[in-house]
Write a protein that holds these residues in place. Structure first.
Motif, PDB file in Angstrom:
ATOM      1  N   UNK A 259     -34.803 -12.994  -4.679  1.00 27.78           N
ATOM      2  CA  UNK A 259     -34.568 -13.621  -3.383  1.00 27.78           C
ATOM      3  C   UNK A 259     -33.176 -14.210  -3.274  1.00 27.78           C
ATOM      4  N   UNK A 260     -32.705 -14.843  -4.361  1.00 29.33           N
ATOM      5  CA  UNK A 260     -31.370 -15.433  -4.348  1.00 29.33           C
ATOM      6  C   UNK A 260     -30.297 -14.351  -4.228  1.00 29.33           C
ATOM      7  N   UNK A 261     -30.422 -13.291  -5.014  1.00 34.23           N
ATOM      8  CA  UNK A 261     -29.433 -12.214  -4.968  1.00 34.23           C
ATOM      9  C   UNK A 261     -29.414 -11.549  -3.597  1.00 34.23           C
ATOM     10  N   UNK A 262     -30.583 -11.382  -2.994  1.00 32.19           N
ATOM     11  CA  UNK A 262     -30.650 -10.768  -1.665  1.00 32.19           C
ATOM     12  C   UNK A 262     -29.956 -11.643  -0.630  1.00 32.19           C
ATOM     13  N   UNK A 263     -30.132 -12.962  -0.744  1.00 29.67           N
ATOM     14  CA  UNK A 263     -29.475 -13.875   0.192  1.00 29.67           C
ATOM     15  C   UNK A 263     -27.953 -13.811   0.026  1.00 29.67           C
TER      16      UNK A 263
ATOM     17  N   UNK B 285     -41.221   0.794  -6.095  1.00 24.81           N
ATOM     18  CA  UNK B 285     -39.828   1.063  -5.726  1.00 24.81           C
ATOM     19  C   UNK B 285     -39.120  -0.232  -5.348  1.00 24.81           C
ATOM     20  N   UNK B 286     -37.848  -0.322  -5.660  1.00 25.77           N
ATOM     21  CA  UNK B 286     -37.062  -1.531  -5.403  1.00 25.77           C
ATOM     22  C   UNK B 286     -35.781  -1.147  -4.661  1.00 25.77           C
ATOM     23  N   UNK B 287     -35.878  -0.633  -3.440  1.00 26.10           N
ATOM     24  CA  UNK B 287     -34.683  -0.147  -2.736  1.00 26.10           C
ATOM     25  C   UNK B 287     -33.658  -1.236  -2.464  1.00 26.10           C
ATOM     26  N   UNK B 288     -34.092  -2.447  -2.092  1.00 23.88           N
ATOM     27  CA  UNK B 288     -33.148  -3.533  -1.856  1.00 23.88           C
ATOM     28  C   UNK B 288     -32.435  -3.905  -3.142  1.00 23.88           C
ATOM     29  N   UNK B 289     -33.183  -4.012  -4.233  1.00 20.42           N
ATOM     30  CA  UNK B 289     -32.579  -4.371  -5.517  1.00 20.42           C
ATOM     31  C   UNK B 289     -31.588  -3.301  -5.969  1.00 20.42           C
ATOM     32  N   UNK B 290     -31.919  -2.027  -5.722  1.00 22.88           N
ATOM     33  CA  UNK B 290     -31.000  -0.947  -6.092  1.00 22.88           C
ATOM     34  C   UNK B 290     -29.685  -1.064  -5.326  1.00 22.88           C
ATOM     35  N   UNK B 291     -29.769  -1.439  -4.058  1.00 22.95           N
ATOM     36  CA  UNK B 291     -28.551  -1.636  -3.269  1.00 22.95           C
ATOM     37  C   UNK B 291     -27.742  -2.811  -3.763  1.00 22.95           C
ATOM     38  N   UNK B 292     -28.432  -3.911  -4.105  1.00 23.85           N
ATOM     39  CA  UNK B 292     -27.729  -5.076  -4.635  1.00 23.85           C
ATOM     40  C   UNK B 292     -27.062  -4.740  -5.962  1.00 23.85           C
TER      41      UNK B 292
ATOM     42  N   UNK C  88     -16.863 -14.503 -12.660  1.00 30.54           N
ATOM     43  CA  UNK C  88     -16.796 -15.406 -11.513  1.00 30.54           C
ATOM     44  C   UNK C  88     -18.206 -15.796 -11.047  1.00 30.54           C
ATOM     45  N   UNK C  89     -18.274 -16.866 -10.272  1.00 32.75           N
ATOM     46  CA  UNK C  89     -19.555 -17.362  -9.784  1.00 32.75           C
ATOM     47  C   UNK C  89     -20.176 -16.369  -8.793  1.00 32.75           C
ATOM     48  N   UNK C  90     -21.515 -16.376  -8.715  1.00 34.15           N
ATOM     49  CA  UNK C  90     -22.202 -15.476  -7.786  1.00 34.15           C
ATOM     50  C   UNK C  90     -21.768 -15.705  -6.340  1.00 34.15           C
TER      51      UNK C  90
END
Length: 334
Positions: free
Chosen positions: A218-222, A295-302, A317-319
């Motif tokens: 959730x954090x990475x997606x945001x 399947x993790x399509x959003x995670x694959x894009x990230x 560097x920081x996220x």
């Protein structure tokens, strides 16, 4: 070390004088304390617990805190620990030799496996009766792989990754998500309560790791969405600072956004979690999804975005700096 398996065995052990004192959660011993079988000497909480106001804290009772022995391959980290009173160990095995409860936080799965099973690792010595608490962010299958190995050596393992901000760390108010046997969590609780304000038992070994990956997804997606939004807006001629001010009032605003506005704008920022480590976590999300047929399509894009940043030398560097990377590197040049 006396390896008790249940709170009932703990009580019996004290009554039979097998041990003089025990460390256990109040809830597990409440009936024995209220029945005058046991006396609560002190609480490990920072202030007196509301459910036991007559029990002093360890500080009030004059009890010393935990004695800590530690090891890190980073000499700077070792010095920081010894400056605060930690005893330095030459390798992980020496840490396990010196302690009843052993905490580990390692960046990635292979590193954790090596710390446990490698040369001079935790399990290279006699660990019978010891409790291991791994607080790393790993793939759930790693926890399920290590738990029986640790058990075969006569010890116990729980996974307890955490989340929170730097102030949460300093105040001992992290949120711990635990995978493993409930009895092992109860044994670990007095130690975890020094680090975490909230502790949730998620299920068997690996469940804590699974929950941490869900949080970081959730954090990475945001972060990805915010980076794309800021890049799109600036390409449309919007002012970056005005965008950030408005976004801080939007329904999607959160505590992380408020603390990272400077980094999102491109200002130098303290590194709370670096891009390469989050990239590792996203890889773990994709791998865990594959194992479960999800399947993790959003995670694959990230993963593509974070990998591009790491490949361009932004890994340390920081996220929050992903937003600046997007603006400077991901757009088409006209």
């Amino acid at each position: 070390i006396v390896p008790f398996r249940t709170p009932g065995e703990l009580v019996t052990g004290v009554l039979r004088n097998d041990v003089d004192a025990i460390i256990q959660s109040y809830g597990a011993l409440k009936s024995a304390i209220e029945g005058k079988q046991l006396r609560a000497l002190a609480s490990t909480t920072g202030t007196r617990a509301p459910y036991a106001p007559a029990v002093p804290t360890v500080d009030e009772a004059g009890v010393k805190g935990f004695e800590v022995t530690g090891w890190d391959r980073d000499a700077v980290a070792m010095k920081a620990g010894t400056d605060k009173g930690m005893t330095a160990a030459p390798h992980p095995r020496a840490v396990a030799d010196s302690a009843d409860v052993v905490i580990s936080i390692i960046t990635e799965d292979n590193g954790v496996k090596h710390v446990f099973r490698g040369k001079d690792g935790f399990l290279s010595g006699d660990v019978r009766g010891k409790l291991f608490i791994d607080m790393s962010t790993l793939q759930p299958m790693t926890g399920r792989e290590l738990a029986p190995v640790v058990a075969a050596a006569g010890a116990k393992l729980i996974d307890s990754p955490v989340f929170g901000t730097i102030p949460h760390v300093l105040q001992g108010k992290l949120y711990a998500m635990v995978g493993g046997d409930a009895a092992d969590l109860e044994r670990a609780r007095p130690v975890l309560e020094k680090l975490a304000g909230k502790i949730a038992h998620m299920g068997p070994n690996g469940a804590g790791y699974a929950m941490k990956l869900c949080i970081n997804l959730g954090l990475a997606a945001f972060i990805q969405a915010t980076s794309e939004a800021l890049a799109l807006g600036t390409r449309e001629g919007l002012k970056l600072e005005q965008m950030l001010d408005i976004m801080s009032e939007a329904p999607t605003a959160n505590g992380w956004f408020a603390g990272k506005k400077g980094a999102l704008k491109g200002d130098p920022a303290d590194v709370t979690l670096d891009l390469k480590t989050m990239r590792k976590d996203i890889m773990s999300m994709v791998a865990t999804g594959a194992v479960n047929g999800m399947p993790m399509p959003l995670s694959a894009g990230m993963l593509a975005s974070f990998s591009a940043a790491v490949a361009q030398g932004w890994g340390d560097k920081d996220i929050g700096d992903l937003a600046k990377f997007f603006r400077e590197n991901m757009g088409q040049k006209f």
